[in-house]
Design a protein around this motif. Structure first.
Motif, short mmCIF file in Angstrom:
data_model
loop_
_atom_site.label_atom_id
_atom_site.label_comp_id
_atom_site.label_asym_id
_atom_site.label_seq_id
_atom_site.Cartn_x
_atom_site.Cartn_y
_atom_site.Cartn_z
N VAL A 8 0.85 -1.19 0.00
CA VAL A 8 0.00 0.00 0.00
C VAL A 8 0.88 1.24 0.00
CG1 VAL A 8 -1.74 1.32 1.28
CG2 VAL A 8 -1.83 -1.20 1.25
N ALA A 9 0.57 2.17 -0.89
CA ALA A 9 1.25 3.46 -0.94
C ALA A 9 0.24 4.56 -0.63
CB ALA A 9 1.87 3.69 -2.31
N LEU A 10 0.70 5.57 0.10
CA LEU A 10 -0.09 6.77 0.34
C LEU A 10 0.65 7.92 -0.35
CD1 LEU A 10 -1.44 7.97 3.83
CD2 LEU A 10 -1.04 9.46 1.89
N VAL A 11 -0.03 8.55 -1.32
CA VAL A 11 0.58 9.61 -2.13
C VAL A 11 -0.19 10.90 -1.89
CG1 VAL A 11 1.21 10.37 -4.46
CG2 VAL A 11 1.22 7.91 -3.89
N THR A 12 0.52 11.94 -1.46
CA THR A 12 -0.14 13.24 -1.27
C THR A 12 0.03 14.10 -2.53
OG1 THR A 12 1.76 14.46 -0.35
CG2 THR A 12 0.47 13.10 1.18
N GLY A 13 -0.86 15.06 -2.67
CA GLY A 13 -0.85 15.86 -3.89
C GLY A 13 -1.11 15.01 -5.12
N ALA A 14 -2.06 14.08 -4.99
CA ALA A 14 -2.24 13.02 -5.98
C ALA A 14 -3.28 13.32 -7.04
CB ALA A 14 -2.60 11.71 -5.27
N ALA A 15 -3.88 14.50 -7.01
CA ALA A 15 -4.97 14.79 -7.93
C ALA A 15 -4.51 15.03 -9.36
CB ALA A 15 -5.78 15.99 -7.45
N ARG A 16 -3.24 15.43 -9.51
CA ARG A 16 -2.76 15.78 -10.85
C ARG A 16 -1.24 15.76 -10.85
NH1 ARG A 16 -4.83 22.10 -10.46
NH2 ARG A 16 -3.43 22.73 -8.77
N GLY A 17 -0.66 15.99 -12.00
CA GLY A 17 0.77 16.15 -12.12
C GLY A 17 1.56 14.95 -11.63
N ASP A 28 -0.02 0.41 -11.57
CA ASP A 28 0.46 -0.44 -12.66
C ASP A 28 1.35 -1.55 -12.15
OD1 ASP A 28 -0.88 1.13 -14.49
OD2 ASP A 28 0.89 2.26 -15.14
N GLN A 29 2.03 -1.30 -11.03
CA GLN A 29 2.92 -2.30 -10.44
C GLN A 29 2.19 -3.24 -9.47
OE1 GLN A 29 6.22 -0.14 -8.69
NE2 GLN A 29 7.27 0.06 -10.65
N GLY A 30 0.89 -3.04 -9.31
CA GLY A 30 0.11 -3.94 -8.48
C GLY A 30 -0.14 -3.47 -7.06
N TRP A 31 0.33 -2.26 -6.71
CA TRP A 31 0.09 -1.74 -5.38
C TRP A 31 -1.36 -1.27 -5.25
CZ3 TRP A 31 4.20 0.43 -1.87
CH2 TRP A 31 5.49 0.01 -2.23
N ARG A 32 -1.81 -1.16 -3.99
CA ARG A 32 -3.02 -0.41 -3.67
C ARG A 32 -2.59 0.98 -3.23
NH1 ARG A 32 -5.28 -4.26 0.78
NH2 ARG A 32 -3.03 -4.54 1.06
N VAL A 33 -3.42 1.98 -3.52
CA VAL A 33 -2.97 3.35 -3.33
C VAL A 33 -4.03 4.21 -2.66
CG1 VAL A 33 -2.03 5.41 -4.45
CG2 VAL A 33 -1.56 3.15 -5.42
N ALA A 34 -3.61 4.91 -1.60
CA ALA A 34 -4.43 5.96 -1.00
C ALA A 34 -3.96 7.28 -1.61
CB ALA A 34 -4.25 5.98 0.51
N MET A 35 -4.87 7.98 -2.25
CA MET A 35 -4.55 9.21 -2.97
C MET A 35 -5.14 10.39 -2.20
SD MET A 35 -5.22 7.82 -6.86
CE MET A 35 -4.85 9.41 -7.63
N LEU A 36 -4.27 11.29 -1.75
CA LEU A 36 -4.69 12.41 -0.91
C LEU A 36 -4.43 13.73 -1.63
CD1 LEU A 36 -3.97 12.85 2.86
CD2 LEU A 36 -3.48 14.72 1.28
N ASP A 37 -5.41 14.63 -1.52
CA ASP A 37 -5.23 15.96 -2.09
C ASP A 37 -6.23 16.91 -1.46
OD1 ASP A 37 -5.06 18.23 -4.16
OD2 ASP A 37 -3.71 16.77 -5.04
N ILE A 38 -5.90 18.18 -1.43
CA ILE A 38 -6.83 19.20 -0.94
C ILE A 38 -7.90 19.52 -1.97
CG2 ILE A 38 -5.51 21.21 -1.76
CD1 ILE A 38 -6.17 22.55 0.94
N VAL A 58 -9.76 7.45 -1.79
CA VAL A 58 -9.74 8.90 -1.98
C VAL A 58 -9.73 9.59 -0.62
CG1 VAL A 58 -11.02 10.88 -2.87
CG2 VAL A 58 -10.89 8.79 -4.21
N LEU A 59 -8.75 10.48 -0.42
CA LEU A 59 -8.63 11.21 0.83
C LEU A 59 -8.54 12.70 0.52
CD1 LEU A 59 -5.86 8.96 2.41
CD2 LEU A 59 -8.27 8.97 3.09
N GLU A 60 -9.54 13.47 0.93
CA GLU A 60 -9.50 14.92 0.75
C GLU A 60 -9.01 15.55 2.04
OE1 GLU A 60 -12.40 18.70 -0.44
OE2 GLU A 60 -13.15 16.63 -0.59
N ALA A 61 -7.83 16.17 1.99
CA ALA A 61 -7.24 16.73 3.21
C ALA A 61 -6.16 17.73 2.87
CB ALA A 61 -6.66 15.61 4.09
#
Length: 262
Positions: A8-17, A28-38, A58-61
């Motif tokens: 599991v990966a947690l990535v901040t600023g994940a909405a774009r770029g 793509d590598q098979g991980w599960r991902v928590a995507m956080l962005d304001i 999806v984490l809005e924070a």
């Protein structure tokens, strides 16, 4: 070690770029991902486009808000049971001449770019410690290694983040937690395309040995490498992914011309 399908990966600023490119690479590598962005709406739209609903949270924070950071980490643990990698990518830039930067500008940039990674790491590290280790990658910048105009707040925040990376690596290593940083150079993002004039792009090319901007996917490759098992003995490093920009002094265009004419 966990297989990729368990990680599991947690990535901040994940909405774009870069954040979105990194989250996509993990998936793509098979991980599960928590995507956080304001930017909640932008994030939800991006996640819909990924079509990976079962493997994405999806984490809005706001990463500078300790209460929301703690809640986001709890949600990730509740959903996935673990966090193997944290990518502190969320950041903001306010580009102004030094004498026009206000205390409010300075404080907000520091809060997001430096305090945010501090808070995220403080929240995630105990979980990583208890599960036997993990990897953290902070996204600093070439502006944290080389001074330039209009970047007094941004560059200073990123320089601080580079040193925070080393502090975190020194103190978290005993728990099996590795901490490294990526320092992107000029990258061909939507923002760069919008604000970099042809003259600015030419100036950058003149000082980059590879003679081009980087791609978000190339940075995502480096980030995911630092989070994976193949980088298991790398920690406390700030790696410039910049086409050689930081390594180069003046005179590169002239030297190129001399080489071609010799």
């Amino acid at each position: 070690m966990s297989s990729h399908k368990d990680k599991v990966a947690l990535v901040t600023g994940a909405a774009r770029g870069l954040g979105l490119a990194t989250a996509t690479k993990f998936l793509d590598q098979g991980w599960r991902v928590a995507m956080l962005d304001i930017l909640g709406d932008t994030l939800r739209e991006a996640v819909t486009g990924l079509d990976q609903a079962g493997r994405v949270l999806v984490l809005e924070a706001d990463v500078s808000d300790p209460i929301k950071v703690a809640a986001a980490v709890r949600q990730t643990q509740a959903r996935f049971g673990r966090i193997d990698a944290l990518v502190n990518n969320a950041g903001i830039a306010i580009f102004k001449p030094i004498l026009e930067v206000t205390l409010e500008d300075w404080s907000r940039v520091m809060a997001v770019n430096l305090t945010g990674p501090f808070l995220m790491t403080q929240a995630v590290a105990p979980l990583m410690r208890d599960q036997g280790g993990g990897a953290i990658v902070n996204i600093t910048s070439i502006s944290g290694l080389r001074a330039s105009t209009l970047r007094v707040a941004y560059g200073t925040s990123k320089a601080g983040l580079a040193h925070l990376t080393k502090q975190q690596a020194a103190e978290l290593g005993e728990y099996g937690i590795r901490v490294n940083a990526i320092a992107p150079g000029p990258v061909d993002t939507a923002m760069a395309k919008a604000v970099h004039t042809p003259e600015i792009r030419a100036d950058y090319h003149d000082h980059i040995p590879l003679n081009r901007y980087g791609l978000e996917a190339e940075l995502a490759n480096a980030i995911c490498f630092l989070c994976g098992d193949q980088s298991g003995y790398i920690t406390g490093q700030v790696i410039a992914v910049d086409g050689g920009f930081d390594s180069t002094g003046i005179g590169l265009p002239t030297l190129r011309g001399q080489r071609k004419n010799s």
